[in-house]
Design a protein around this motif. Structure first.
Motif, PDB file in Angstrom:
ATOM      1  N   GLN A   1       0.640  -1.063  -0.149  1.00 37.79           N
ATOM      2  CA  GLN A   1      -0.002   0.104  -0.193  1.00 37.79           C
ATOM      3  C   GLN A   1       0.895   1.056   0.605  1.00 37.79           C
ATOM      4  OE1 GLN A   1      -2.316  -0.234   3.212  1.00 37.79           O
ATOM      5  NE2 GLN A   1      -4.116  -1.529   2.462  1.00 37.79           N
ATOM      6  N   LYS A   2       0.993   2.383  -0.429  1.00 40.30           N
ATOM      7  CA  LYS A   2       0.947   3.441  -0.583  1.00 40.30           C
ATOM      8  C   LYS A   2       0.657   4.334  -0.459  1.00 40.30           C
ATOM      9  CE  LYS A   2       2.262   7.235  -2.908  1.00 40.30           C
ATOM     10  NZ  LYS A   2       1.983   8.378  -3.757  1.00 40.30           N
ATOM     11  N   TYR A   3       0.793   5.281   0.886  1.00 39.39           N
ATOM     12  CA  TYR A   3      -0.270   6.232   0.872  1.00 39.39           C
ATOM     13  C   TYR A   3       0.438   7.849   0.610  1.00 39.39           C
ATOM     14  CZ  TYR A   3      -2.615   3.261   3.340  1.00 39.39           C
ATOM     15  OH  TYR A   3      -3.659   2.343   3.815  1.00 39.39           O
ATOM     16  N   GLY A   4      -0.101   8.840  -0.564  1.00 39.17           N
ATOM     17  CA  GLY A   4       0.756  10.386  -0.242  1.00 39.17           C
ATOM     18  C   GLY A   4       1.108  11.386   1.026  1.00 39.17           C
ATOM     19  N   GLY A   5       0.837  12.132   0.433  1.00 37.62           N
ATOM     20  CA  GLY A   5       1.068  13.536   1.058  1.00 37.62           C
ATOM     21  C   GLY A   5       0.862  13.647   1.958  1.00 37.62           C
ATOM     22  N   THR A   6      -0.710  14.241   0.859  1.00 31.97           N
ATOM     23  CA  THR A   6      -1.978  14.536   1.369  1.00 31.97           C
ATOM     24  C   THR A   6      -2.336  14.071   2.504  1.00 31.97           C
ATOM     25  OG1 THR A   6      -2.721  15.499  -0.401  1.00 31.97           O
ATOM     26  CG2 THR A   6      -4.331  16.156   1.813  1.00 31.97           C
TER      27      THR A   6
ATOM     28  N   TYR B   1      -2.571   4.964  -2.028  1.00 30.90           N
ATOM     29  CA  TYR B   1      -3.840   5.358  -1.700  1.00 30.90           C
ATOM     30  C   TYR B   1      -3.886   6.873  -1.964  1.00 30.90           C
ATOM     31  CZ  TYR B   1      -5.724   1.605  -0.172  1.00 30.90           C
ATOM     32  OH  TYR B   1      -6.702  -0.162  -0.040  1.00 30.90           O
ATOM     33  N   THR B   2      -4.775   7.906  -2.231  1.00 33.42           N
ATOM     34  CA  THR B   2      -4.178   9.546  -2.788  1.00 33.42           C
ATOM     35  C   THR B   2      -5.748   9.563  -2.102  1.00 33.42           C
ATOM     36  OG1 THR B   2      -3.735  10.983  -4.095  1.00 33.42           O
ATOM     37  CG2 THR B   2      -5.308   9.006  -4.840  1.00 33.42           C
ATOM     38  N   ASP B   3      -5.067  11.834  -2.304  1.00 32.29           N
ATOM     39  CA  ASP B   3      -6.840  12.257  -2.325  1.00 32.29           C
ATOM     40  C   ASP B   3      -8.044  12.064  -3.080  1.00 32.29           C
ATOM     41  OD1 ASP B   3      -4.841  13.382  -3.638  1.00 32.29           O
ATOM     42  OD2 ASP B   3      -4.593  15.511  -2.790  1.00 32.29           O
ATOM     43  N   VAL B   4      -8.072  11.834  -3.920  1.00 35.18           N
ATOM     44  CA  VAL B   4      -9.222  11.091  -5.186  1.00 35.18           C
ATOM     45  C   VAL B   4      -9.186  10.160  -4.909  1.00 35.18           C
ATOM     46  CG1 VAL B   4      -8.768  13.305  -6.515  1.00 35.18           C
ATOM     47  CG2 VAL B   4      -7.000  11.377  -7.266  1.00 35.18           C
TER      48      VAL B   4
ATOM     49  N   VAL C   1      -8.755   7.700 -11.225  1.00 33.58           N
ATOM     50  CA  VAL C   1      -8.067   7.941 -11.849  1.00 33.58           C
ATOM     51  C   VAL C   1      -8.950   8.832 -12.611  1.00 33.58           C
ATOM     52  CG1 VAL C   1      -6.953   8.275 -13.936  1.00 33.58           C
ATOM     53  CG2 VAL C   1      -5.968   7.203 -12.069  1.00 33.58           C
ATOM     54  N   TYR C   2      -9.173  10.265 -13.509  1.00 37.50           N
ATOM     55  CA  TYR C   2     -10.989  10.238 -13.756  1.00 37.50           C
ATOM     56  C   TYR C   2      -9.908  10.950 -15.455  1.00 37.50           C
ATOM     57  CZ  TYR C   2     -13.240  10.786  -8.813  1.00 37.50           C
ATOM     58  OH  TYR C   2     -14.019  10.956  -8.096  1.00 37.50           O
ATOM     59  N   THR C   3     -11.047  11.278 -15.986  1.00 37.43           N
ATOM     60  CA  THR C   3     -10.712  11.682 -17.323  1.00 37.43           C
ATOM     61  C   THR C   3     -10.166  12.754 -17.265  1.00 37.43           C
ATOM     62  OG1 THR C   3     -13.082  12.317 -16.657  1.00 37.43           O
ATOM     63  CG2 THR C   3     -13.672  10.714 -17.600  1.00 37.43           C
ATOM     64  N   THR C   4     -10.335  13.424 -16.401  1.00 40.08           N
ATOM     65  CA  THR C   4      -9.480  14.541 -16.167  1.00 40.08           C
ATOM     66  C   THR C   4      -9.813  15.468 -14.615  1.00 40.08           C
ATOM     67  OG1 THR C   4      -8.735  16.943 -17.415  1.00 40.08           O
ATOM     68  CG2 THR C   4     -10.701  16.697 -16.688  1.00 40.08           C
ATOM     69  N   ASP C   5      -8.666  16.127 -14.284  1.00 37.88           N
ATOM     70  CA  ASP C   5      -8.153  16.243 -13.009  1.00 37.88           C
ATOM     71  C   ASP C   5      -9.641  16.868 -12.786  1.00 37.88           C
ATOM     72  OD1 ASP C   5      -7.752  17.800 -10.480  1.00 37.88           O
ATOM     73  OD2 ASP C   5      -6.124  18.807 -11.309  1.00 37.88           O
ATOM     74  N   PRO C   6      -9.890  16.230 -11.528  1.00 39.50           N
ATOM     75  CA  PRO C   6     -11.949  16.726 -10.933  1.00 39.50           C
ATOM     76  C   PRO C   6     -11.597  17.612 -10.178  1.00 39.50           C
ATOM     77  CG  PRO C   6     -10.560  14.374  -9.726  1.00 39.50           C
ATOM     78  CD  PRO C   6      -9.855  14.813 -11.046  1.00 39.50           C
ATOM     79  N   ARG C   7     -10.180  18.811  -9.661  1.00 41.70           N
ATOM     80  CA  ARG C   7     -10.228  19.979  -8.915  1.00 41.70           C
ATOM     81  C   ARG C   7      -9.965  20.758  -9.892  1.00 41.70           C
ATOM     82  NH1 ARG C   7      -9.403  17.903  -4.670  1.00 41.70           N
ATOM     83  NH2 ARG C   7      -7.936  16.279  -4.055  1.00 41.70           N
ATOM     84  N   ILE C   8     -10.483  20.294 -11.418  1.00 43.50           N
ATOM     85  CA  ILE C   8     -10.478  21.385 -12.414  1.00 43.50           C
ATOM     86  C   ILE C   8     -11.974  21.449 -13.053  1.00 43.50           C
ATOM     87  CG2 ILE C   8      -9.591  22.253 -14.255  1.00 43.50           C
ATOM     88  CD1 ILE C   8      -6.646  21.978 -13.266  1.00 43.50           C
TER      89      ILE C   8
HETATM   90  P1  ADP Z   1      -0.416  12.208  -3.933  1.00 45.98           P
HETATM   91  O1  ADP Z   1       0.089  13.185  -2.426  1.00 45.98           O
HETATM   92  O2  ADP Z   1      -0.605  10.757  -3.421  1.00 45.98           O
HETATM   93  O3  ADP Z   1       1.012  11.621  -4.438  1.00 45.98           O
HETATM   94  P2  ADP Z   1      -0.865  13.724  -5.637  1.00 45.98           P
HETATM   95  O4  ADP Z   1      -1.676  15.345  -5.211  1.00 45.98           O
HETATM   96  O5  ADP Z   1       0.735  13.510  -6.118  1.00 45.98           O
HETATM   97  O6  ADP Z   1      -1.523  12.691  -4.726  1.00 45.98           O
HETATM   98  O7  ADP Z   1      -2.112  13.156  -6.789  1.00 45.98           O
HETATM   99  C1  ADP Z   1      -3.036  13.014  -7.038  1.00 45.98           C
HETATM  100  C2  ADP Z   1      -3.925  14.953  -7.177  1.00 45.98           C
HETATM  101  O8  ADP Z   1      -3.917  13.897  -8.794  1.00 45.98           O
HETATM  102  C3  ADP Z   1      -5.525  15.037  -7.419  1.00 45.98           C
HETATM  103  O9  ADP Z   1      -5.426  14.954  -6.103  1.00 45.98           O
HETATM  104  C4  ADP Z   1      -5.649  15.279  -8.078  1.00 45.98           C
HETATM  105  O10 ADP Z   1      -5.556  16.833  -8.834  1.00 45.98           O
HETATM  106  C5  ADP Z   1      -4.510  14.979  -9.495  1.00 45.98           C
HETATM  107  N1  ADP Z   1      -4.947  14.902 -10.919  1.00 45.98           N
HETATM  108  C6  ADP Z   1      -4.409  15.769 -11.944  1.00 45.98           C
HETATM  109  N2  ADP Z   1      -5.211  14.077 -12.782  1.00 45.98           N
HETATM  110  C7  ADP Z   1      -6.291  13.323 -12.280  1.00 45.98           C
HETATM  111  C8  ADP Z   1      -7.072  12.588 -12.783  1.00 45.98           C
HETATM  112  N3  ADP Z   1      -6.977  12.279 -15.035  1.00 45.98           N
HETATM  113  N4  ADP Z   1      -7.206  11.727 -12.143  1.00 45.98           N
HETATM  114  C9  ADP Z   1      -7.110  11.552 -11.142  1.00 45.98           C
HETATM  115  N5  ADP Z   1      -6.785  13.343 -10.049  1.00 45.98           N
HETATM  116  C10 ADP Z   1      -5.583  13.989 -11.153  1.00 45.98           C
END
Ligand code: ADP
Ligand code: ASP
Ligand code: MG
Length: 410
Positions: free
Chosen positions: A6-11, A173-176, A179-186
């Motif tokens: 399991q990998k946990y990212g920064g957030t 494991y991450t904060d989304v 994987v989305y069709t594009t960055d869900p934050r935008i």
């Molecule tokens: P971690 O710290 O867990 O490694 P990152 O910040 O490196 O996380 O990667 C996760 C972020 O990637 C999300 O918060 C999101 O804003 C961004 N992101 C960009 N494109 C995508 C995508 N197509 N699907 C999901 N996340 C995306």
């Protein structure tokens, strides 16, 4: 009994509460009867803070020292997580990259993994302990110095460890929640993908979707290690990144990405004769600078301009490296532009469908967005545009290719 990495990212490990919550999640997976290797990033913002500190002391901090400095962020989290696990009564032991025998080449700050011996990981797992590994780092196999794997490199540590240890499962494991069709934050109505092929994910990652580091996907693809991307904070299916299946070809465009980390460098007024491009790009290669797009303007007479994109962080180095060539080649000057971004449309279905380029360009043109550079491959089309237009361009292309969830499913 399965072996899970399991990998946990920064957030996910951004503060002590979150580390404690990760410990509980790891504990649940362990009590289901699994063996666990947990790979962690630095707490969010920590790596940036370390880099900033170095730059306050020195405009050009030596790469070797940067690696030792940056690797400390991940060590802090690994030790804290092992401490939190022990508090829950879960036996745990933390390791640095070097302690698990993760060796790399000698390219500081973007080293490539050569080998993982993993002896201490095997020992820990055999003793029933959770092995917690500091991601993002290794050891130069020739000098013994600490190296790091490039920004986002903990993803690569995790997938490489999963491959080396022949794990049954590799979970990121991450904060989304996938994987989305594009960055869900935008684009808030972006759609989570259940499945993505390695090939598409490789393009997405290298074209800016930072959810997985490109090299982690390369590892997964090379050794056929499926990668599950999931949320640390919610339950859910997430996204499975794996080998391409026939259904995937039916989707023409599956994602839109952006990359704001590139800069454009132009060598103007270079004589139009054989060997000039070779000279310019061999100098760039000698400095290990990754060039992405290249264009040479149509020559009207005896001179021409050559433009290329490279990571912003390498722009000054590229300019310094090219400076001596200006005289040698009798060129004009070097111009730079940092206010650019690259947007890309990706899909394995492009191989068998036409019209994607036309639709991409006309959608951008209708919105008055100027395209400065274009590059294409079998499964992607990329355009360089002005940085300030990125969010708008992403939304326009996401709509143009109908990538959003239908309203009734939102
Ligand atoms: P971690 O710290 O867990 O490694 P990152 O910040 O490196 O996380 O990667 C996760 C972020 O990637 C999300 O918060 C999101 O804003 C961004 N992101 C960009 N494109 C995508 C995508 N197509 N699907 C999901 N996340 C995306
Ligand atoms: N901490 C490193 C970074 O911020 C590595 C990672 O998080 O994957 O790039
Ligand atoms: Mg990351």
């Amino acid at each position: 009994m399965a072996l899970i990495v399991q990998k946990y990212g920064g957030t996910s490990v951004g503060d002590l509460d979150r580390i404690a919550r990760v410990a509980q999640r790891v504990g649940r997976a362990k009590s289901d009867g699994n063996s666990l290797i947990v790979v962690v990033s630095a707490m969010s913002g920590e790596t940036d803070k370390l880099i900033e500190m170095a730059h306050k002391l020195n405009d050009f901090p030596p790469d070797r020292e940067m690696d030792l400095l940056m690797s400390s962020g991940e060590r802090v989290t690994a030790a804290l997580l092992a401490i939190a696990l022990t508090d829950l009564g879960i036996p745990a032991i933390s390791f640095t990259g070097r302690q698990i025998g993760l060796t790399t080449d000698s390219v500081h700050m973007k080293a490539r993994i050569r080998r993982i011996t993993g002896e201490r990981l095997r020992e820990a797992v055999a003793e029933g302990k959770v092995a917690v590994v500091a991601g993002f780092q290794g050891m130069d196999e020739t000098s013994g110095s600490v190296t790091t794997l490039g920004r986002g490199g903990t993803d690569t540590s995790a997938v490489a460890i999963a491959v080396a240890m022949k794990a049954d499962l590799c979970e990121i494991y991450t904060d989304v929640d996938g994987v989305y069709t594009t960055d869900p934050r935008i684009v808030p109505n972006a759609r989570r993908l259940d499945n993505v092929s390695f090939e598409e994910m490789l393009e997405m990652a290298s074209l800016g979707a930072k959810v997985l580091q490109t090299r982690s996907v390369e590892f997964g693809m090379k050794y056929n290690m499926p990668i599950h991307v999931k949320s640390t904070f919610t339950e859910g299916k997430g996204t499975l990144v794996s080998k391409e299946s026939s259904e995937m070809e039916e989707v023409v465009v599956s994602a839109v990405t952006y990359d704001r980390n590139q800069a454009k460098i132009t060598v103007t007024g270079v004589p139009d004769r054989p060997g000039i491009a070779a000279r310019i790009f061999s100098v760039i290669a000698d400095h290990e600078i990754n060039v992405d797009m290249i264009i040479q303007n149509v020559s009207e007479g005896r001179s021409t301009d050559i433009s290329f994109t490279a990571p912003k962080t390498e722009m000054n180095r590229a300019v310094n490296a090219l400076q001596p060539l200006i005289k040698e080649l009798d060129a004009d000057h070097i111009a730079t532009d940092e206010d650019i971004a690259k947007i890309s449309v990706i899909g394995v279905g492009m191989r068998s469908h036409s019209g994607v380029a036309a639709k991409t360009f006309s959608s951008l043109a209708d919105a008055g967005i100027n395209i400065m550079m274009i590059s294409t491959s079998e499964i992607k089309i990329s355009c360089v545009i002005e940085a300030q237009e990125v969010d708008r361009a992403i939304r326009i292309l996401h709509d143009a290719f109908s990538l959003a969830l239908p309203p009734d499913q939102r």
